[in-house]
Motif scaffolding. Structure first.
Motif, short mmCIF file in Angstrom:
data_model
loop_
_atom_site.label_atom_id
_atom_site.label_comp_id
_atom_site.label_asym_id
_atom_site.label_seq_id
_atom_site.Cartn_x
_atom_site.Cartn_y
_atom_site.Cartn_z
N THR A 203 42.88 31.10 43.63
CA THR A 203 43.23 32.32 42.91
C THR A 203 42.08 32.65 41.95
OG1 THR A 203 44.37 30.98 41.25
CG2 THR A 203 45.72 31.93 42.99
N LEU A 204 41.95 33.94 41.62
CA LEU A 204 40.92 34.37 40.67
C LEU A 204 41.60 34.99 39.45
CD1 LEU A 204 38.29 35.99 43.10
CD2 LEU A 204 38.23 33.70 42.08
N SER A 205 40.87 35.10 38.36
CA SER A 205 41.42 35.70 37.14
C SER A 205 41.55 37.21 37.36
CB SER A 205 40.47 35.43 35.97
OG SER A 205 39.28 36.19 36.17
N PRO A 206 42.37 37.89 36.53
CA PRO A 206 42.50 39.36 36.66
C PRO A 206 41.14 40.06 36.59
CG PRO A 206 44.20 38.51 35.22
CD PRO A 206 43.30 37.35 35.53
N THR A 207 40.25 39.59 35.71
CA THR A 207 38.92 40.22 35.59
C THR A 207 38.14 40.06 36.89
OG1 THR A 207 39.00 39.28 33.37
CG2 THR A 207 36.95 40.38 33.99
N GLN A 208 38.17 38.86 37.44
CA GLN A 208 37.44 38.62 38.70
C GLN A 208 38.06 39.45 39.83
OE1 GLN A 208 38.17 34.41 38.63
NE2 GLN A 208 36.05 33.90 38.20
N LEU A 209 39.39 39.52 39.84
CA LEU A 209 40.04 40.29 40.92
C LEU A 209 39.63 41.76 40.86
CD1 LEU A 209 43.67 38.81 41.00
CD2 LEU A 209 41.85 38.49 42.68
N GLU A 210 39.54 42.26 39.62
CA GLU A 210 39.13 43.66 39.43
C GLU A 210 37.69 43.84 39.96
OE1 GLU A 210 40.70 46.28 38.54
OE2 GLU A 210 38.95 47.61 38.32
N GLN A 211 36.85 42.84 39.66
CA GLN A 211 35.43 42.91 40.07
C GLN A 211 35.29 42.95 41.60
OE1 GLN A 211 33.52 39.54 38.31
NE2 GLN A 211 31.47 40.21 38.88
N PHE A 212 36.18 42.21 42.30
CA PHE A 212 36.02 42.10 43.76
C PHE A 212 37.09 42.88 44.53
CE2 PHE A 212 34.18 38.17 41.95
CZ PHE A 212 32.86 38.44 42.27
N LYS A 213 37.78 43.80 43.84
CA LYS A 213 38.93 44.46 44.49
C LYS A 213 38.53 45.26 45.74
CE LYS A 213 39.57 48.75 41.77
NZ LYS A 213 38.33 48.83 41.00
N ASP A 214 37.34 45.80 45.76
CA ASP A 214 36.91 46.57 46.92
C ASP A 214 36.59 45.68 48.12
OD1 ASP A 214 37.21 48.87 45.49
OD2 ASP A 214 35.10 48.97 44.87
N CYS A 215 36.47 44.38 47.88
CA CYS A 215 36.13 43.45 48.97
C CYS A 215 37.38 42.91 49.67
CB CYS A 215 35.34 42.26 48.43
SG CYS A 215 33.78 42.72 47.69
N VAL A 216 38.57 43.18 49.13
CA VAL A 216 39.80 42.60 49.69
C VAL A 216 39.90 42.92 51.19
CG1 VAL A 216 42.33 42.71 49.65
CG2 VAL A 216 41.04 42.54 47.51
N GLY A 217 40.14 41.90 51.97
CA GLY A 217 40.25 42.08 53.42
C GLY A 217 38.92 41.87 54.13
N ASN A 218 37.85 41.74 53.36
CA ASN A 218 36.52 41.55 53.96
C ASN A 218 36.20 40.06 54.11
OD1 ASN A 218 34.42 44.26 53.63
ND2 ASN A 218 36.50 44.35 52.83
N ALA A 219 35.47 39.74 55.17
CA ALA A 219 35.09 38.35 55.42
C ALA A 219 33.57 38.25 55.55
CB ALA A 219 35.75 37.85 56.69
N ALA A 220 33.06 37.06 55.34
CA ALA A 220 31.61 36.81 55.54
C ALA A 220 31.43 35.36 55.95
CB ALA A 220 30.85 37.09 54.25
N GLU A 221 30.40 35.12 56.73
CA GLU A 221 30.05 33.75 57.13
C GLU A 221 29.14 33.19 56.05
OE1 GLU A 221 30.31 33.09 60.89
OE2 GLU A 221 29.61 31.02 60.73
N VAL A 222 29.62 32.22 55.29
CA VAL A 222 28.91 31.77 54.10
C VAL A 222 28.75 30.25 54.12
CG1 VAL A 222 30.03 33.63 52.79
CG2 VAL A 222 30.99 31.32 52.71
N SER A 223 28.09 29.73 53.10
CA SER A 223 28.23 28.30 52.84
C SER A 223 28.72 28.17 51.40
CB SER A 223 26.93 27.54 53.08
OG SER A 223 26.03 27.79 52.04
#
Ligand SMILES: Cc1cc2nc3c(=O)[nH]c(=O)nc-3n(C[C@H](O)[C@H](O)[C@H](O)COP(=O)(O)OP(=O)(O)OC[C@H]3O[C@@H](n4cnc5c(N)ncnc54)[C@H](O)[C@@H]3O)c2cc1C
Length: 400
Positions: A203-223
């Motif tokens: 889970t992320l904090s409300p501030t972090q969620l706000e920061q990444f809200k446009d990314c919801v549903g997006n995936a990436a191949e990361v490490s």
């Protein structure tokens, strides 16, 4: 339906480990009774692997397991391997395929694996009782041998020689998970390692969620790196935080207060790539270039960390380094995990130092065995937890 008054082997928990142990102990000629408090057996098998059950992995090594004693799992895993279980799958004609990273899934549905286990139990003559609550367990005195334990249950009293605890971990309480196995361990003076949710989204904090809200549903191949551990796989931005295989894997190694370092482009050297692009396509905007490497939302969101979005040729080498750092070393501190509600497994459990790695029997309590997830052995994502259930269940089955 009431239980028989006596059995050689009583197994509590008709999940992956319990059913495996039942079939193999009964095949040795032991009279086996399996009891479960749930209305149906093998519920976690049915919900596993998105309904297709990732039942084992082509490569199973001790390094795929977490435990206070990294050596404990080796004996059982060596005596019942992935090839043994694949053999069983082939014997029952269950169609399967390798998805990725050696992960084997049913072609059709997880029910095929449950049917296979129930078929093995039926053929060997093990009896299974659902809706059975265990009220008390009493160790009998030596003069009652070979009977060792007496249990009072909602389906009557039963006496057994060997008692096998296969009640699993705490994850998904709505599926019948309980801490019963830990209570039994405590009752008989066995040690417990602290339990926490593993293979679980962050889970992320409300501030972090706000920061990444446009990314919801997006995936990436990361490490993703946490301390010494690193996993290269997919990450998924969710409404509550971060999920996806890379996140689930690293969650088993994460401690509250630790941050993760995520490389959003592990297969590219971004400094080199962007420097090349400064010559090849000087007028292209940074966001356009990054959207070719990641989804548009993720690219846009992370480019926002860069002071100004400009054509690529307008960035200085120092700025290019800063951009690369933003994408290559994204540091984030999760607020927490989603906990047992969605976790795939429970880390910790019955202290392996109290058990024989050969038999799974408690060293100080003859006739009492612990198998599967209740034990402090937890696999990585990828079929390793079922392989531990099969292997530990099989190991105990040879000695009950
Ligand atoms: C959503 C999800 C997906 C998963 N997918 C995979 C996957 O694809 N591959 C993989 O390897 N692992 C997967 N796992 C993990 C895997 O399901 C477990 O590690 C495995 O089921 C553990 O087997 P077990 O027999 O120890 O426990 P379980 O399978 O959990 O069985 C325990 C049994 O004990 C019973 N029980 C509990 N308490 C009591 C009580 N007090 N009295 C009587 N009975 C009791 C329960 O009803 C249950 O039937 C997944 C887990 C989840 C939650």
């Amino acid at each position: 339906m009431s239980l028989p008054q006596h059995t050689d082997v009583l197994i509590i928990g008709a999940g992956a480990a319990g059913l495996m142990c039942a079939a193999n102990a009964a095949a040795r000629g032991r009279k086996v009774v399996v009891v479960d408090h749930a209305n149906k057996v093998g519920k976690k098998i049915l919900m596993s692997g998105g309904g297709r059950c990732n039942f084992t992995n082509m490569e199973v090594l001790p390094k795929h397991y977490l435990s206070a004693n990294e050596h404990f799992c080796k004996s059982a895993l060596a005596r019942y391997t992935q090839w043994d279980f694949i053999g069983l799958v082939l014997k029952h004609g269950v169609a399967y395929h390798e998805k990725k990273l050696g992960q084997l899934f049913c072609d059709n549905k997880a029910q095929d694996i449950l049917d296979l286990l129930l078929d093995e139990c039926a053929q060997a003559g093990a009896s299974i009782y659902t809706h059975c609550e265990i009220q008390t367990i009493t160790a009998l005195s030596a003069e009652k041998l070979p009977a060792r334990y007496q249990l009072v249950t909602s389906l009557g009293e039963i006496v057994c020689e060997s008692l096998v605890i296969a009640t699993g971990g705490l994850s998904i309480p709505t599926m019948g998970a309980t801490g019963f196995g830990y209570q039994v361990a405590e009752q008989f003076g066995l040690g417990l390692k602290p339990r926490t949710a593993g293979l679980v989204p962050f889970t992320l904090s409300p501030t972090q969620l706000e920061q990444f809200k446009d990314c919801v549903g997006n995936a990436a191949e990361v490490s993703v790196t946490c301390g010494e551990q690193r996993f290269a796989e997919n990450i998924l931005f969710t409404h509550r935080g971060l999920s996806g295989p890379a996140i689930l894997q690293i969650s088993s190694y994460w401690q509250p207060g630790q941050s993760l370092v995520i490389n959003l482009l592990p297969n590219i050297n971004l400094v080199e790539y962007l420097s090349e692009q400064q010559h090849a396509r000087p007028k292209v905007l940074l966001t356009t270039l990054m959207s070719e490497l990641l989804t548009k939302s993720i690219a846009q969101c992370f480019c926002n960390h860069v002071s100004e979005i400009k054509p690529i040729n307008q960035y200085t080498p120092k700025e290019i380094q800063t951009i690369a750092d933003v994408f290559h070393t994204w540091e984030i501190m999760p607020a927490g995990t989603e906990g047992y509600r969605t976790a795939e497994v429970t880390l910790g459990g019955v202290d392996v130092d109290c058990l024989s790695s050969k038999t799974m029997e408690a060293k100080t309590q003859p006739g009492l065995f612990f198998i599967g997830e209740v034990v402090d052995v937890t696999g990585h994502l990828g079929g390793f937890n079922f392989q531990w259930a099969w292997a530990s269940g099989f190991a105990a089955a040879q000695f009950v």
